[in-house]
Write a protein that holds these residues in place. Structure first.
Motif, PDB file in Angstrom:
ATOM      1  N   GLN A 316      13.784  -6.254 -35.459  1.00 62.65           N
ATOM      2  CA  GLN A 316      13.109  -6.423 -37.065  1.00 62.65           C
ATOM      3  C   GLN A 316      12.529  -7.399 -37.462  1.00 62.65           C
ATOM      4  OE1 GLN A 316      17.312  -5.690 -38.779  1.00 62.65           O
ATOM      5  NE2 GLN A 316      16.503  -3.726 -39.673  1.00 62.65           N
ATOM      6  N   VAL A 317      13.025  -8.499 -37.230  1.00 68.69           N
ATOM      7  CA  VAL A 317      12.169  -9.866 -37.246  1.00 68.69           C
ATOM      8  C   VAL A 317      11.009  -9.747 -36.558  1.00 68.69           C
ATOM      9  CG1 VAL A 317      12.027 -12.332 -36.726  1.00 68.69           C
ATOM     10  CG2 VAL A 317      14.044 -11.247 -37.609  1.00 68.69           C
ATOM     11  N   THR A 318      10.783  -9.402 -35.274  1.00 72.58           N
ATOM     12  CA  THR A 318       9.681  -9.387 -34.341  1.00 72.58           C
ATOM     13  C   THR A 318       8.603  -8.383 -34.986  1.00 72.58           C
ATOM     14  OG1 THR A 318      10.853 -10.055 -32.453  1.00 72.58           O
ATOM     15  CG2 THR A 318       8.822  -8.999 -32.172  1.00 72.58           C
ATOM     16  N   ASP A 319       9.118  -7.206 -35.333  1.00 72.19           N
ATOM     17  CA  ASP A 319       8.282  -6.147 -36.008  1.00 72.19           C
ATOM     18  C   ASP A 319       7.530  -6.659 -37.203  1.00 72.19           C
ATOM     19  OD1 ASP A 319       8.742  -4.648 -33.505  1.00 72.19           O
ATOM     20  OD2 ASP A 319       9.941  -3.313 -34.430  1.00 72.19           O
ATOM     21  N   THR A 320       8.365  -7.328 -37.995  1.00 69.11           N
ATOM     22  CA  THR A 320       7.772  -7.679 -39.196  1.00 69.11           C
ATOM     23  C   THR A 320       6.791  -8.903 -39.188  1.00 69.11           C
ATOM     24  OG1 THR A 320      10.081  -7.289 -40.495  1.00 69.11           O
ATOM     25  CG2 THR A 320       8.583  -8.652 -41.582  1.00 69.11           C
ATOM     26  N   PRO A 354       9.295  -3.339 -41.188  1.00 71.32           N
ATOM     27  CA  PRO A 354      10.846  -3.401 -41.478  1.00 71.32           C
ATOM     28  C   PRO A 354      11.295  -4.221 -42.468  1.00 71.32           C
ATOM     29  CG  PRO A 354      10.088  -3.529 -39.063  1.00 71.32           C
ATOM     30  CD  PRO A 354       8.808  -3.585 -39.956  1.00 71.32           C
ATOM     31  N   GLY A 355      10.699  -5.391 -42.758  1.00 72.43           N
ATOM     32  CA  GLY A 355      11.354  -6.421 -43.860  1.00 72.43           C
ATOM     33  C   GLY A 355      10.803  -5.741 -45.267  1.00 72.43           C
ATOM     34  N   HIS A 356       9.849  -4.899 -45.285  1.00 71.11           N
ATOM     35  CA  HIS A 356       9.891  -4.159 -46.692  1.00 71.11           C
ATOM     36  C   HIS A 356      10.760  -2.905 -46.824  1.00 71.11           C
ATOM     37  CE1 HIS A 356       7.328  -1.002 -48.964  1.00 71.11           C
ATOM     38  NE2 HIS A 356       7.763  -1.793 -49.875  1.00 71.11           N
TER      39      HIS A 356
END
Length: 455
Positions: A316-320, A354-356
């Motif tokens: 999730q972090v990487t994709d954001t 993902p962060g959103h």
């Protein structure tokens, strides 16, 4: 497939358990139904006495019980011991207040004796998560037992030893055979248990997909259900707030339980006048936290509960970040054994990333900037989740706006969200329905029967 207890700090398996056979599960469901017929006839005083004895055992054995939770799911030992003591507090609170909440409630009808009687439903299935392996169970079972129900616990598969110890504590406190039982079964058995006529209600704390499946099964069987699902709680900070206090609470809330709580503050919405100062102080405090052995007294942050949880969070972090967010600290799993992830802060969160749109179940903070209260409320409500939230402001008008306009089941002002037996707990939107704790907890699994006695 065996149910295993794996230490998330080392990756070592400490114990394995074979799941119940179909015959063993059927026997336990029968015991729950048989025990209900007698338990429902006990007095409130008897039920309260059981809860008080349970609380005494929890307090006496808090250190040992806490170590078991740390061994199985990785929270710091201090946090685990505190959780056990909180569970004791919950038992005593329902012993003291539950009977009054369940007493007959009169209605003003001239010429008749009219009242509501709160009658227990029967065996209740509780599907509970690993993140608060004691408190989640006791905040269900204390009100359920005082109401006269019996309980069936399907605990998370990574905390089987805690699940069995809870049953052991209740048994040694004097809980009659069959009134509370742990079911060591896979998640694949849940639908069949809900379908069983002997089970009269179900409560789940867990993920949104799990909630949808449980709600569908309960609805198909026309059975009461309570769902406490995920959350992406907002933490709004306005210019009138005490900034240092808000920063300290932001770090505490985000990292509580190694960042693995439905009501962790996850989305930080900062008024632009204080955003730069808050972010600088927040990042510094997050980066300074000591990550390590959860049994050590000086550890601030222990491991995530499972390798899968670590992998999901990092993806999730990487994709954001790939979508355009800026990484301010952290962002890479720590080398070595165990599921360790550092405190991480992301800002400039892109829409659709993902962060959103997703819940981050680990020590990752997501930061937005808002021009004013209107924009802060818009950002807060731009989520499918609606569990809890907090706003930090001394302006009375802003306080009332955040209370009234942020779409959550709980809204705290100048305090971060928590669960405590004195107040209702639950969410809105995709964070679930129904309420736990306070009067709602005592009345979640009862039949509110109207009684009319003429003359």
């Amino acid at each position: 497939m065996a149910i295993e207890s794996v230490n998330p700090a080392t990756g070592e398996t400490s114990r394995s358990f074979e799941p119940l056979t179909d015959e063993q599960l059927d026997e336990k469901l029968g015991k729950a139904a048989d025990a209900f017929r007698d338990w429902r006839r006990t007095s409130y005083d008897e039920r309260a006495a059981l809860l008080r004895r349970t609380a005494d055992l929890l307090d006496e054995e808090a250190e040992d019980l806490g170590r078991l939770a740390t061994l199985e799911m990785g929270k710091t030992l201090a946090a685990a011991v505190a959780e056990v003591r909180k569970s004791a507090k919950g038992c005593r609170w329902y012993a003291d207040h539950g009977p009054d909440m369940l007493a007959d409630e009169p209605w003003p009808v001239e010429g008749a004796n009219v009242f509501t009687r709160y009658e227990p439903l029967g065996p209740v299935l509780a599907i509970m998560p690993w993140n608060f392996p004691y408190w989640q169970v006791f905040r269900f079972i204390a009100p359920a037992l005082v109401a006269g129900n019996t309980g069936l616990l399907k605990h998370a598969s990574n905390v089987p030893q805690v699940a069995l110890r809870i049953e052991d504590v209740l048994r040694r406190a004097g809980c009659p055979d069959g009134v509370f039982q742990t079911l060591l079964v896979s998640s694949g058995a849940i639908e069949g248990i809900i379908d069983d006529d002997r089970v009269r209600a179900v409560t789940l704390t867990g993920s949104e997909p799990a909630g949808r499946a449980v709600a569908a099964a309960a609805g198909r069987n026309i059975k009461t259900s309570v769902l406490e699902l995920g959350g992406s709680d907002v933490f709004i900070v306005m210019p009138s707030a005490d900034l240092d206090d808000a920063v300290a609470n932001a770090v505490t809330s985000r990292l509580l339980n190694n960042g693995q709580s439905c009501v962790n503050a996850k989305r930080f919405v900062l008024h632009r006048d204080i955003a730069a100062e808050f972010t600088e102080k927040f990042v510094a405090r997050m980066a300074a936290q000591k990550v390590g052995d959860p049994m050590a007294e000086d550890t601030d942050l222990g491991p995530l509960s499972t390798p899968d949880g670590l992998e999901t969070l990092h993806q999730q972090v990487t994709d954001t970040v790939k979508a355009g967010a800026r990484l301010l600290t952290g962002g890479e799993p720590l080398d070595g054994p165990g599921n360790f992830y550092p405190p991480t802060v992301l800002t400039d969160i892109p829409d659709g990333s993902p962060g959103h749109r997703e819940e981050f179940f680990g020590p990752v903070a997501l930061v937005w900037e808002a021009a004013d209260a209107d924009e802060a409320i818009r950002i807060a409500n731009d989520s499918t989740f609606g569990l809890g939230g907090s706003a930090w402001t001394t302006d009375p008008e802003e306080q009332q706006r955040f209370v009234s306009e942020v779409e959550t089941g709980m809204m705290y002002i100048n305090k971060f969200t928590e669960s405590t037996p004195e107040v209702p707990f639950g969410g809105a939107k995709n964070s679930g329905y129904g309420r736990e704790l306070a009067t709602f907890g005592a009345r979640s699994f009862v039949n509110p029967k109207t009684v009319w006695i003429a003359g």
